[in-house]
Design a protein around this motif. Structure first.
Motif, mmCIF file in Angstrom:
data_model
loop_
_atom_site.group_PDB
_atom_site.id
_atom_site.type_symbol
_atom_site.label_atom_id
_atom_site.label_comp_id
_atom_site.label_asym_id
_atom_site.label_seq_id
_atom_site.Cartn_x
_atom_site.Cartn_y
_atom_site.Cartn_z
ATOM 1 N N THR A 39 0.920 -1.163 -0.027
ATOM 2 C CA THR A 39 -0.096 -0.015 0.049
ATOM 3 C C THR A 39 0.899 1.218 0.125
ATOM 4 O OG1 THR A 39 -1.798 -1.104 1.149
ATOM 5 C CG2 THR A 39 -1.728 1.253 1.329
ATOM 6 N N ALA A 62 -6.568 -1.766 0.834
ATOM 7 C CA ALA A 62 -6.019 -0.598 1.117
ATOM 8 C C ALA A 62 -6.825 0.288 1.895
ATOM 9 C CB ALA A 62 -5.501 0.027 -0.226
ATOM 10 N N CYS A 121 -3.987 7.187 -1.524
ATOM 11 C CA CYS A 121 -3.331 6.245 -0.867
ATOM 12 C C CYS A 121 -4.117 4.837 -1.407
ATOM 13 C CB CYS A 121 -3.353 6.301 0.537
ATOM 14 S SG CYS A 121 -2.593 5.080 1.361
ATOM 15 N N THR A 122 -3.411 3.919 -1.890
ATOM 16 C CA THR A 122 -4.020 2.641 -2.391
ATOM 17 C C THR A 122 -2.755 1.557 -2.595
ATOM 18 O OG1 THR A 122 -5.792 1.591 -3.670
ATOM 19 C CG2 THR A 122 -4.314 3.084 -4.807
ATOM 20 N N GLN A 123 -3.277 0.402 -3.086
ATOM 21 C CA GLN A 123 -2.034 -0.171 -3.561
ATOM 22 C C GLN A 123 -1.295 0.086 -4.780
ATOM 23 O OE1 GLN A 123 -4.649 -3.829 -3.389
ATOM 24 N NE2 GLN A 123 -3.517 -4.380 -1.473
#
Length: 239
Positions: free
Chosen positions: A83, A122, A167-169
């Protein structure tokens, strides 16, 4: 000829799409299905959505095997995905070396783009990190929550906010035009998730599903997995 049906976490979409031409050349099959929050994809399988193969978090695939929805011996690790943070392409990267830096970056952002905070890997983690850093209430009105990471990143790319971030993978960031991978989450806030493929019990094309798993996890695709954002963790299951 009917396609091979897939239900997958968004983290694997870029890799699957990149290998689809090779898979069709090898088998004659197209790949159809859905990519999204892992919890939502698992629920679709539970509710009877046709699927030959799933690619979800290792823990979730193991649970589906216990529920007799995935063939346990078919389970094969694809790789680990971190992440990470994202910014619009052209914006300054977020300099985040520790939890204090991350807290400062979140508080400085006027729009924070994230996937589903209840059903995606995430998104759930982001929600926990915000609580951990003590900023959940302060940034609540700035959160821009979308069904999956890919959608969140597309919306980040199109954002007109002054200082947005996402914000994520990492795979979903890498696979989206208009956003740039800014870096991993810092120590104490990090998350690295193993993704695992499995053939469903009700698969209409179990051998073609096995062929796709072999293609996704084969040694010849090491560089392609790396470019897509998978960092490690291959473990071939018996066939």
């Amino acid at each position: 000829m009917s396609p091979l049906n897939i239900l997958s976490g968004g983290a694997a979409q870029g890799l699957v799409v990149s290998l689809t031409p090779a898979f069709k050349a090898q088998t004659g099959f197209d790949i159809a299905g859905e990519f999204g929050a892992v919890g939502a994809m698992a629920d679709k399988l539970r509710k009877g959505t046709p699927a030959d193969i799933v690619i979800l978090t290792a823990a979730l695939v193991a649970r589906l095997a216990e529920e007799k929805l995935v063939v346990a011996r078919s389970m094969t690790d694809v790789g680990v995905v971190e992440t990470a943070l994202a910014v619009r392409t052209g914006d300054p990267l977020a300099a985040v070396k520790d939890a204090a830096d991350l807290r400062e970056a979140l508080l400085a952002s006027d729009a924070i783009f994230v996937p589903d905070t209840k059903a995606s890997t995430a998104g759930i983690h982001v929600a926990n990190v915000l609580q951990q850093l003590g900023v959940a209430d302060e940034v609540a009105t700035r959160l821009r929550v979308f069904p999956n990471g890919a959608t969140a990143m597309r919306e980040l790319a199109a954002s007109e906010a002054r200082r947005p971030m996402g914000c994520t993978q990492s795979t979903e960031i890498i696979g989206t035009k208009g956003v740039t991978l800014s870096g991993s989450l810092p120590p104490g806030c990090e998350l690295a998730t193993m993704y695992t493929a499995g053939i469903t019990i009700a698969a209409a094309h179990p051998q073609r599903a096995r062929d796709l798993i072999d293609l996704l996890t084969g040694a010849g695709q090491h560089e392609q997995r790396k470019r897509a954002g998978f960092i490690s963790g291959l473990s071939q299951a018996p066939t």
